[in-house]
Write an enzyme that holds these catalytic residues in place. Structure first.
Site, PDB file in Angstrom:
ATOM      1  CE  LYS A 105       8.430 -31.529  -3.885  1.00 50.22           C
ATOM      2  NZ  LYS A 105       7.371 -30.527  -3.774  1.00 50.22           N
ATOM      3  CD  GLU A 124       2.499 -47.059  -5.389  1.00 50.01           C
ATOM      4  OE1 GLU A 124       1.596 -47.173  -6.235  1.00 50.01           O
ATOM      5  OE2 GLU A 124       2.972 -48.022  -4.772  1.00 50.01           O
ATOM      6  CB  CYS A 155      -3.629 -42.578  -8.559  1.00 52.75           C
ATOM      7  SG  CYS A 155      -3.899 -43.425  -7.003  1.00 52.75           S
ATOM      8  CD  GLU A 195      -3.205 -39.785 -14.249  1.00 54.29           C
ATOM      9  OE1 GLU A 195      -2.217 -39.043 -14.330  1.00 54.29           O
ATOM     10  OE2 GLU A 195      -3.396 -40.557 -13.297  1.00 54.29           O
TER      11      GLU A 195
HETATM   12  P1  NAD Z   1       3.333 -34.451  -9.970  1.00 55.81           P
HETATM   13  O1  NAD Z   1       4.075 -35.572 -10.582  1.00 55.81           O
HETATM   14  O2  NAD Z   1       3.232 -33.171 -10.717  1.00 55.81           O
HETATM   15  O3  NAD Z   1       3.978 -34.066  -8.551  1.00 55.81           O
HETATM   16  C1  NAD Z   1       4.116 -35.005  -7.501  1.00 55.81           C
HETATM   17  C2  NAD Z   1       5.202 -34.519  -6.550  1.00 55.81           C
HETATM   18  O4  NAD Z   1       6.454 -34.537  -7.238  1.00 55.81           O
HETATM   19  C3  NAD Z   1       5.027 -33.086  -6.057  1.00 55.81           C
HETATM   20  O5  NAD Z   1       5.466 -32.986  -4.714  1.00 55.81           O
HETATM   21  C4  NAD Z   1       5.942 -32.297  -6.975  1.00 55.81           C
HETATM   22  O6  NAD Z   1       6.385 -31.076  -6.421  1.00 55.81           O
HETATM   23  C5  NAD Z   1       7.098 -33.275  -7.138  1.00 55.81           C
HETATM   24  N1  NAD Z   1       7.907 -33.067  -8.337  1.00 55.81           N
HETATM   25  C6  NAD Z   1       7.551 -32.456  -9.492  1.00 55.81           C
HETATM   26  N2  NAD Z   1       8.590 -32.453 -10.357  1.00 55.81           N
HETATM   27  C7  NAD Z   1       9.615 -33.102  -9.734  1.00 55.81           C
HETATM   28  C8  NAD Z   1      10.944 -33.450 -10.119  1.00 55.81           C
HETATM   29  N3  NAD Z   1      11.433 -33.126 -11.318  1.00 55.81           N
HETATM   30  N4  NAD Z   1      11.714 -34.134  -9.232  1.00 55.81           N
HETATM   31  C9  NAD Z   1      11.222 -34.493  -8.026  1.00 55.81           C
HETATM   32  N5  NAD Z   1       9.985 -34.174  -7.605  1.00 55.81           N
HETATM   33  C10 NAD Z   1       9.181 -33.502  -8.448  1.00 55.81           C
HETATM   34  O7  NAD Z   1       1.904 -35.035  -9.590  1.00 55.81           O
HETATM   35  P2  NAD Z   1       0.666 -34.284  -8.950  1.00 55.81           P
HETATM   36  O8  NAD Z   1       0.072 -33.376  -9.976  1.00 55.81           O
HETATM   37  O9  NAD Z   1       1.036 -33.704  -7.630  1.00 55.81           O
HETATM   38  O10 NAD Z   1      -0.323 -35.518  -8.678  1.00 55.81           O
HETATM   39  C11 NAD Z   1      -1.120 -36.078  -9.665  1.00 55.81           C
HETATM   40  C12 NAD Z   1      -0.473 -37.306 -10.254  1.00 55.81           C
HETATM   41  O11 NAD Z   1      -0.148 -38.226  -9.211  1.00 55.81           O
HETATM   42  C13 NAD Z   1      -1.403 -38.078 -11.182  1.00 55.81           C
HETATM   43  O12 NAD Z   1      -0.682 -38.505 -12.311  1.00 55.81           O
HETATM   44  C14 NAD Z   1      -1.837 -39.269 -10.347  1.00 55.81           C
HETATM   45  O13 NAD Z   1      -2.239 -40.394 -11.075  1.00 55.81           O
HETATM   46  C15 NAD Z   1      -0.611 -39.526  -9.548  1.00 55.81           C
HETATM   47  N6  NAD Z   1      -0.957 -40.268  -8.334  1.00 55.81           N
HETATM   48  C16 NAD Z   1      -0.601 -41.589  -8.249  1.00 55.81           C
HETATM   49  C17 NAD Z   1      -0.957 -42.337  -7.129  1.00 55.81           C
HETATM   50  C18 NAD Z   1      -0.569 -43.787  -6.997  1.00 55.81           C
HETATM   51  O14 NAD Z   1      -0.624 -44.311  -5.891  1.00 55.81           O
HETATM   52  N7  NAD Z   1      -0.178 -44.468  -8.056  1.00 55.81           N
HETATM   53  C19 NAD Z   1      -1.678 -41.731  -6.098  1.00 55.81           C
HETATM   54  C20 NAD Z   1      -2.026 -40.387  -6.225  1.00 55.81           C
HETATM   55  C21 NAD Z   1      -1.649 -39.662  -7.343  1.00 55.81           C
END
Ligand code: NAD
Length: 492
Positions: free
Chosen positions: A172, A245, A279, A378
């Site tokens: 997804k 992650e 991240c 963050e």
């Molecule tokens: P997000 O958490 O909003 O969304 C990530 C994914 O999860 C998307 O596909 C989203 O549609 C899905 N999602 C949202 N709500 C959900 C739920 N209730 N159940 C299941 N899936 C759900 O994050 P984002 O805005 O897409 O990305 C930014 C964040 O990701 C930042 O906090 C960043 O630090 C983190 N990030 C972490 C890493 C790592 O390796 N640690 C790498 C990249 C980004």
């Protein structure tokens, strides 16, 4: 018309009429629509993945490796088209997206190889007539949920090891970058149908349906800590294997012996790559007091020289942020910091010369303190908050002053500082004198609120392998510790 999902090796229209608009963050125009898929679509994708699993798990590992190398080859072939689409959806400059496609291909090549070589083991047995085996097996269907900032790379860090281990996948993508994800259908279409399935839709609908699906034993997620916590809660009753992650608040320590000519561009790069939407972006900068005045002046000048503009233009350093609400969060945090006494040396506003696009000028902030949101939550934006430290003891304490623990950086040639840094800083990746460089063989993940598990390296493969211990006795003889003891003596 909305783009269809990729299920069982073909494009399949969603059962839902709802759609999601995809926006170009540079022009602010809608550039397409994808399906806002339903739980029924998730069921269909999981069924396809389960059917594929019954065969894929028995494909010899060497052959699975060939399939993954072919994925890497097709990614490289499609680099220009994929990079362009990523830029149109996410606003990351084209140059960086080309790099991302290359890194994605390299991760598939890496897991093609280690999937072939990494095995279980034979362990010492209790008796000479026995054989003890540790087997590594695939789990089944893996639900992969990825964010928008590195949509292909973070897909690869899950999908490549999951497939190498013999699992099948339902992917997804984030709703910000679904079109590039659907283009991957062409990259995966030589795999047996259903081995990889791609489903667009909201986190609440598709994400939740995957996380709670009884036939999806593993969820591999990259995203924010808040959503990671929700996923952990939803998955707990099902006892799923979780790989999370999550967010970060990485510190960068600049010791007194650091060379400003290296540290200034290095720190700026670590904080501003992809507009700070990484991240492992540097989000807290701690400079030794003897360098502080020179460093803040030089980095301000350096940042002012960066070119903001059309992310498709190869001369652009910084494009727009991915969405208006992500910029709004940065604006809120900077306003909060200024209200509490921080000073803006440059930036702190939308660039007046960009008529459209979610731009925010790279911003240098000083006189920050640990209670400001900008130093403890963050940010995920182009902000460099800089504080000073007096001695290395204090620098380590400051680096550890966060519930997150994804990465941390240091500039120094002082070996005793380096040793203290890697022994005492609580973070999954520590970079010394070379910020943010990833290595496919080096495990990547977070301490504390930054997540559970590791991607990349052999650890990254193990996240997708269930462990089974086999104890095999060839002799089939009675054991003296059985009861009743008379029976043992009779059999002997
Ligand atoms: P997000 O958490 O909003 O969304 C990530 C994914 O999860 C998307 O596909 C989203 O549609 C899905 N999602 C949202 N709500 C959900 C739920 N209730 N159940 C299941 N899936 C759900 O994050 P984002 O805005 O897409 O990305 C930014 C964040 O990701 C930042 O906090 C960043 O630090 C983190 N990030 C972490 C890493 C790592 O390796 N640690 C790498 C990249 C980004």
């Amino acid at each position: 018309m909305a783009h269809a999902n990729w299920i069982g090796g073909e494009f399949v229209a969603s059962s839902s009429e709802e759609t999601i608009a995809v926006v170009n963050p540079y022009t602010e125009e809608v550039i397409g629509h994808v399906a806002s898929s339903s739980p029924a679509d998730v069921d269909r994708a999981v069924e396809a993945a389960l059917r594929a699993f019954s065969e894929w798990r028995w494909v010899p590992a060497v052959e699975r490796g060939d399939y993954l190398h072919e994925v890497a080859r097709k990614l490289r072939e499609a680099e220009d088209a994929l990079a362009r689409q990523l830029t149109l959806e996410g606003g990351k400059p084209l140059v960086e997206n080309s790099d991302e496609v290359g890194w994605t291909a390299a991760s598939f090549d890496y897991y093609a190889e280690i999937g072939r070589h990494s095995r279980g083991r034979v362990i010492p047995s209790i008796e000479s007539s026995q054989l003890s085996l540790v087997l590594k097996e695939p789990y089944g269907v893996v639900g992969c949920i990825v964010p928008w900032n590195y949509p292909l790379l973070l897909m690869a860090w899950k999908v490549a090891p999951a497939l190498a281990a013999g699992n099948t996948v339902v992917l997804k993508p984030a709703s910000v970058t679904p079109l590039s994800a659907l283009m991957l259908a062409r990259v995966f279409d030589h795999l047996p149908p259903g081995t990889v399935n791609i489903l667009t839709g909201s986190g609440e609908m598709v994400g939740n349906a995957l996380v709670t699906h009884p036939q999806v034993p593993v969820i591999a997620f990259t995203g924010s800590t808040g959503v990671g916590q929700q996923i952990a809660g939803l998955a707990a009753p099902h006892m799923k294997k979780l790989h999370l992650e999550l967010g970060g608040k990485d510190a960068f320590i600049i010791a007194e012996d650091a060379d400003p000519d290296v540290a200034v561009p290095g720190v700026a790069w670590a904080a501003l790559l992809n507009n700070g939407q990484v991240c492992t972006s540097t989000e807290r900068i701690y400079v030794h007091e003897s360098l502080y005045t020179e460093f803040t002046a030089l980095i301000t000048e350096y940042v002012q020289g960066l070119v903001l503009g059309d992310p498709l233009d190869r001369a652009t350093d910084l494009g727009p942020m991915a969405r208006a609400n992500y910029r709004a969060k940065v604006e809120r945090q900077v306003a909060d910091a200024v209200e509490r006494g921080a000073r803006v040396l440059t930036g702190g506003r939308r660039p007046p010369d960009q008529p459209t696009g979610y731009f925010y000028e790279p911003t240098v902030l000083v006189e920050v303190n640990r209670d400001m949101e900008i130093m403890c939550q963050e940010t995920f934006g182009p902000v460099l908050p800089i504080a000073r430290f007096v001695d290395f003891e204090e620098a380590i304490a400051l680096a550890n002053d966060s519930p997150y623990g994804l990465g941390a950086n240091l500039y120094t040639h002082n070996a005793s500082y380096v040793k203290r840094f890697y022994e005492e800083v609580r973070a999954g990746t520590l970079w010394i004198n070379d910020p943010l460089t990833d290595n496919d063989a080096g495990p990547f993940g977070g301490f504390g609120m930054s997540g559970l598990g590791r991607e990349l390296g052999e650890e990254g493969l193990d996240e997708f392998r269930e462990t089974k211990h086999v104890h095999w006795d060839f002799a089939m003889e009675p054991k003296e510790w059985w009861y009743p003891y008379e029976e043992y003596n009779r059999l002997r």
